[in-house]
Every structure is written in C-alpha cells, then in structure tokens.
Motif scaffolding. Structure first.
Motif, PDB file in Angstrom:
ATOM      1  N   ALA A  96       0.842  -1.201   0.000  1.00  0.00           N
ATOM      2  CA  ALA A  96       0.000   0.000   0.000  1.00  0.00           C
ATOM      3  C   ALA A  96       0.876   1.248   0.000  1.00  0.00           C
ATOM      4  O   ALA A  96       0.596   2.226  -0.707  1.00  0.00           O
ATOM      5  N   LEU A  97       1.947   1.220   0.782  1.00  0.00           N
ATOM      6  CA  LEU A  97       2.843   2.368   0.889  1.00  0.00           C
ATOM      7  C   LEU A  97       3.720   2.534  -0.343  1.00  0.00           C
ATOM      8  O   LEU A  97       3.982   3.656  -0.788  1.00  0.00           O
ATOM      9  N   TYR A  98       4.163   1.414  -0.929  1.00  0.00           N
ATOM     10  CA  TYR A  98       5.142   1.492  -2.004  1.00  0.00           C
ATOM     11  C   TYR A  98       4.552   1.404  -3.412  1.00  0.00           C
ATOM     12  O   TYR A  98       5.287   1.495  -4.389  1.00  0.00           O
ATOM     13  N   THR A  99       3.237   1.204  -3.509  1.00  0.00           N
ATOM     14  CA  THR A  99       2.606   1.195  -4.841  1.00  0.00           C
ATOM     15  C   THR A  99       1.456   2.194  -4.952  1.00  0.00           C
ATOM     16  O   THR A  99       1.083   2.570  -6.059  1.00  0.00           O
ATOM     17  N   GLY A 100       0.869   2.588  -3.824  1.00  0.00           N
ATOM     18  CA  GLY A 100      -0.266   3.505  -3.875  1.00  0.00           C
ATOM     19  C   GLY A 100      -1.563   2.840  -4.295  1.00  0.00           C
ATOM     20  O   GLY A 100      -2.547   3.534  -4.581  1.00  0.00           O
ATOM     21  N   HIS A 151      -6.257   4.391   3.481  1.00  0.00           N
ATOM     22  CA  HIS A 151      -6.162   5.171   2.252  1.00  0.00           C
ATOM     23  C   HIS A 151      -5.046   6.214   2.348  1.00  0.00           C
ATOM     24  O   HIS A 151      -4.566   6.715   1.330  1.00  0.00           O
ATOM     25  N   GLY A 152      -4.622   6.515   3.587  1.00  0.00           N
ATOM     26  CA  GLY A 152      -3.540   7.474   3.774  1.00  0.00           C
ATOM     27  C   GLY A 152      -2.243   7.019   3.148  1.00  0.00           C
ATOM     28  O   GLY A 152      -1.416   7.843   2.728  1.00  0.00           O
ATOM     29  N   PHE A 153      -2.030   5.687   3.058  1.00  0.00           N
ATOM     30  CA  PHE A 153      -0.823   5.185   2.401  1.00  0.00           C
ATOM     31  C   PHE A 153      -0.777   5.611   0.932  1.00  0.00           C
ATOM     32  O   PHE A 153       0.286   5.850   0.371  1.00  0.00           O
ATOM     33  N   ARG A 154      -1.948   5.678   0.327  1.00  0.00           N
ATOM     34  CA  ARG A 154      -2.042   6.110  -1.078  1.00  0.00           C
ATOM     35  C   ARG A 154      -1.603   7.576  -1.208  1.00  0.00           C
ATOM     36  O   ARG A 154      -0.875   7.932  -2.130  1.00  0.00           O
ATOM     37  N   HIS A 155      -2.051   8.400  -0.252  1.00  0.00           N
ATOM     38  CA  HIS A 155      -1.636   9.803  -0.249  1.00  0.00           C
ATOM     39  C   HIS A 155      -0.134   9.931   0.030  1.00  0.00           C
ATOM     40  O   HIS A 155       0.554  10.756  -0.575  1.00  0.00           O
ATOM     41  N   LEU A 156       0.357   9.112   0.943  1.00  0.00           N
ATOM     42  CA  LEU A 156       1.783   9.137   1.252  1.00  0.00           C
ATOM     43  C   LEU A 156       2.610   8.786   0.021  1.00  0.00           C
ATOM     44  O   LEU A 156       3.625   9.423  -0.276  1.00  0.00           O
ATOM     45  N   ALA A 203      11.238   6.780  -4.336  1.00  0.00           N
ATOM     46  CA  ALA A 203      10.215   7.067  -3.329  1.00  0.00           C
ATOM     47  C   ALA A 203      10.335   6.130  -2.136  1.00  0.00           C
ATOM     48  O   ALA A 203      10.139   6.537  -0.987  1.00  0.00           O
ATOM     49  N   GLU A 204      10.674   4.863  -2.402  1.00  0.00           N
ATOM     50  CA  GLU A 204      10.807   3.900  -1.311  1.00  0.00           C
ATOM     51  C   GLU A 204      11.917   4.291  -0.347  1.00  0.00           C
ATOM     52  O   GLU A 204      11.826   4.083   0.870  1.00  0.00           O
ATOM     53  N   ARG A 205      12.965   4.891  -0.872  1.00  0.00           N
ATOM     54  CA  ARG A 205      14.132   5.221  -0.045  1.00  0.00           C
ATOM     55  C   ARG A 205      13.839   6.344   0.952  1.00  0.00           C
ATOM     56  O   ARG A 205      14.628   6.568   1.879  1.00  0.00           O
ATOM     57  N   ILE A 206      12.716   7.032   0.759  1.00  0.00           N
ATOM     58  CA  ILE A 206      12.361   8.104   1.697  1.00  0.00           C
ATOM     59  C   ILE A 206      12.038   7.536   3.073  1.00  0.00           C
ATOM     60  O   ILE A 206      12.313   8.137   4.105  1.00  0.00           O
ATOM     61  N   VAL A 207      11.427   6.331   3.101  1.00  0.00           N
ATOM     62  CA  VAL A 207      11.048   5.699   4.370  1.00  0.00           C
ATOM     63  C   VAL A 207      12.213   4.865   4.884  1.00  0.00           C
ATOM     64  O   VAL A 207      12.719   3.996   4.156  1.00  0.00           O
TER      65      VAL A 207
END
Length: 431
Positions: A220-224, A347-352, A397-401
């Motif tokens: 969810a976080l890494y694909t939206g 759904h916040g993961f999508r926004h993230l 984008a993944e490297r941000i987390v």
C-alpha cells in the motif's frame, strides 16, 4: 393555441341548508377564514383533450401559486405536464432497477449503497407525495429532518441519489423541474487528514512485523494501490521478473447484510476507467514484500493441508480464502494504537505514496497514471513512456522511508481462517 392558465379562489367548507357555500361564504371577508384552491386549465393538443386540474387546501394564495408553477412553466416551454399519482415509493425502485442496466451501469458496490439511500428516502413522508406535486420545500423538509440524526456527508450523498432519480423523471417529462436541485444542505466540516511522516510510516511497519498484513501495508505504501485493488490482487497479475503488476480487480466490502461468507463483498473492475488494467512499476522494496508474501502463503498452504482453498490471491486467510477488505483497516488501527501513532486511514498510504513520488520530482501525469486517476488518459502519448519512469521513481520514493525490514523473515499468516459459509467474526463488519 392558448397556453395553460391558472385561476385562484378562496373557499371554505361552511354549509347553509345542507349546501356547501364554497366561495360564497360571507365569512371569507376574514382573510384567515377558508383555504385557497387553484384551477389549472390546460388547452387541448393534437393528441390530448382539454384538461382542468383542481388542487385545494392551500393556506395562502402564494402556496397555491407555487404549486401551479410547474404547469405554467411547462406551457411556456411548449410542453404539457400531466398530473400523476406516482410517488417516490413506486418510482425509486423502478428507477434503481433501470439504473442497473441502462446508461452508465452501476458497479455492484455502488448499487448496494444506492439501495441503502433509497431505503432512507422511502422511509420518510416525502416518498408519499405525488411526483408532480413534489416541491423544493418538501425536499428541504426531508433534508432538515435527516440533518437531525445524520452527518452532513451522509445527507449530501442521499440527496445526490434523490437528485439523480428526479433528473431522470425530468428527462422523461414526468416533472418539469428537479425539486432537489437547489435545496440547502448541511455544511460539511472539513476534517484534518492524518498523514504520517516517513519516520512514522517506518515506525508503523516496524510495529506491524508480527501482523499477517505486514506485506499488505508495505505494498500500500510502495505502490499507492487502493485497499480493494490490493485485496483483489492475484498472483497472475504480478510479474516480478518484469517488475510490474497489473490492476484488474477491485474487491470491496459493501453495506449489505448477508448470512454466508463473503455475502457483503463485491468484486468488479477498478474504481475508474483510467485505473482498470493499469500497470504499476515495482521498486525493490515492493518486490521484496511480494516475495516475502509468497513465502508466507506457501507456509500457510502447507500448514492448512487439505483445508487450503486455492484462490490465486496474493493476500489470503490462513486457509486460502480471499481476505475481507475491512480486515487490514481494522488491524492498522490496532497496530497504530499499539505503536503510539496518531490513527491514519489505510487510504492514507495512497496519499503518502503520491507525496513521496512528488518529492522525488515525479511529474503529475506519472503520479496520476500510477494511481489510476482519471487524468491519466488525457493524452495517450505518455502511455508507453511511464512504466520505466515509474519503476525508477518508485525506487527513489521507497528510499524516503527508513528501511527496518531488510532482514525481517516471512511471517506465517495469523488471520483467522474462514469457516465454510459462516460470516467472519471480528473482521466481517461492513465497510
């Protein structure tokens, strides 16, 4: 040909020698005595005879004039409004049935919500008013009554359905104007949306290590992807060698009551046309999560033995059934609370994800294409360029987390197994 005309008269029910005095009652000199009636005269047309319509019982002449307006307006437009005794009670079910097959058909989940809203309307006295007598004041009274017990967003959604139904009646010339069009709705108070920082997102994933939904949250976080898109994801949609997955199914929980397993779950295409069948490039952490999920699922398959139900889904219960879409949302709330984090919707993961893509410099069209927003099909020229750029952007984008899961072993699914046709327990609530 003469147009439709209206005549107004104040009358009463007083009697003299057994006869009703009507407009001849001497007490009518008192403006509070009696009620107003309106007589609408509609001239003959090539296929309709002359018609006179009477409606009485109005407290004022203004009220009678308001009632007659649709008939006079129809005449000005070259139309003729025919009185009907049909009410919303009979009209709405017929309209809803037609919406299933005519025009832009409704998704099963949307249809289920419409059915709930129609039920609310039919439970109010507004449903008993003939369509040709339904006025904006009647709909406004319905809105005001709903606002006493429902939230502003709920009221707005119900009126949207009513407005759509009455627009269909207007197109069919059953009514001349939509009485729900200009009603005043309760003010929707904007809510602050909680979005975690990269460190908070990392802390959540760390806290979710023992959850069967860990890899669901990672994707969810890494694909939206939307919750329903992840819940409906099949292994046949995933190409790890090509670093891409395709969105073909949206599995959503709808507000229906059913006695058998999955009765309140609907499967269909993606939420929008732009989202259906889209390709989503996978960065290294998303690929790692998928590989870990496959190992987890293989272990669960061995543990379940003959009880395993092969569904082909990426995310399943301990015996192979597709997960209920609401389950990861409920688990998220539990894990976030345990980790001391401010609750955030799934759904916040999508926004993230969209935020992180933007921070890497990804352009708006790439983000819209990746998330499956309607803007993605504005220009077809970008369709074959975005996948490689997506994968690159996803990696950045993944490297941000902060990554705390690089050595995390696969966790055996702990979600309760489904039991035949019985409803799931704690995770079966309607969305």
């Amino acid at each position: 040909m003469k147009g439709t005309t209206a005549h107004y008269q104040r009358r009463c029910g007083c009697r003299e020698d057994g006869k009703q005095l009507g407009a001849k009652c001497p007490k009518l000199s008192n403006p509070r005595h009696g009620t107003w009636a309106v007589f609408v005269n509609q001239p003959a047309t090539h296929n309709q005879e002359r018609q006179r319509i009477r409606k009485g019982g109005f407290a004022s002449k203004g009220a009678a004039e308001e009632w007659a307006k649709p008939y006079l307006r129809a005449s000005l437009d070259g139309q003729r409004l025919t009185p009907t005794r049909e009410t919303l009670t009979t009209y709405l079910p017929t309209w809803l049935k037609r919406r299933e097959t005519m025009g832009r058909t409704l998704k099963p989940s949307t249809l289920a919500v419409y059915e709930l809203y129609v039920g609310v309307i039919l439970g109010h006295r507004v449903a008993s008013i003939p369509l040709t007598e339904l006025r904006r004041a009647d709909v406004q009274a319905f809105v005001d009554d709903m606002a006493k017990s429902r939230g502003a967003q709920s009221v707005a959604k119900i009126i949207t359905v009513l407005k759509s139904a009455l627009s269909a009646a207007e197109r069919a010339e059953t009514i001349i104007a939509n009485p729900a069009r200009l009603v005043e709705l309760p003010t929707v108070q904007a809510k602050d949306k909680t979005l975690w920082t990269p460190d908070q997102a990392s802390a959540f994933l760390t806290a979710a290590k023992e959850s069967s939904m860990l890899h669901f949250y990672e994707l969810a976080l890494y694909t939206g992807l939307r919750r329903g898109e992840l819940a409906g994801l099949r292994w046949s949609d995933v190409d790890m060698g090509g670093k891409v997955l395709r969105v073909n199914t949206n599995r959503v929980q709808v507000a229906r009551r059913g006695g058998e397993y999955g009765a309140n779950v609907s499967e269909g295409t993606a939420k929008s046309r732009a989202g259906q069948g889209r390709e989503v490039g996978l960065g290294p952490r998303a690929l790692r999560a998928l590989r870990a999920q496959r190992l987890t699922q293989n272990a669960a398959r061995v543990a379940a033995g003959e009880a395993w139900e092969e569904s082909g889904r990426v995310f399943t219960t301990a015996d192979g059934h597709p997960i209920m879409p609401e389950y990861p949302s409920k688990q998220l709330a539990v894990i976030a609370k345990r980790a001391g984090l401010t609750p955030m919707r799934l759904h916040g993961f999508r926004h993230l994800h969209a935020t992180h893509l933007r921070e890497t410099g990804a352009d708006g069209f790439l983000i819209a294409t990746r998330l499956g927003h309607a803007q993605a099909h504005v220009t077809a020229i970008y369709a074959h360029v975005s996948l490689g750029a997506q994968t690159e952007a996803a990696d950045r984008a993944e490297r941000i987390v902060p990554d705390t899961l690089s050595t995390q072993p696969a966790i055996l699914s702990t979600q309760p197994a489904s039991e035949g046709t019985k409803k799931p327990r704690s995770f079966a609530a309607s969305a």
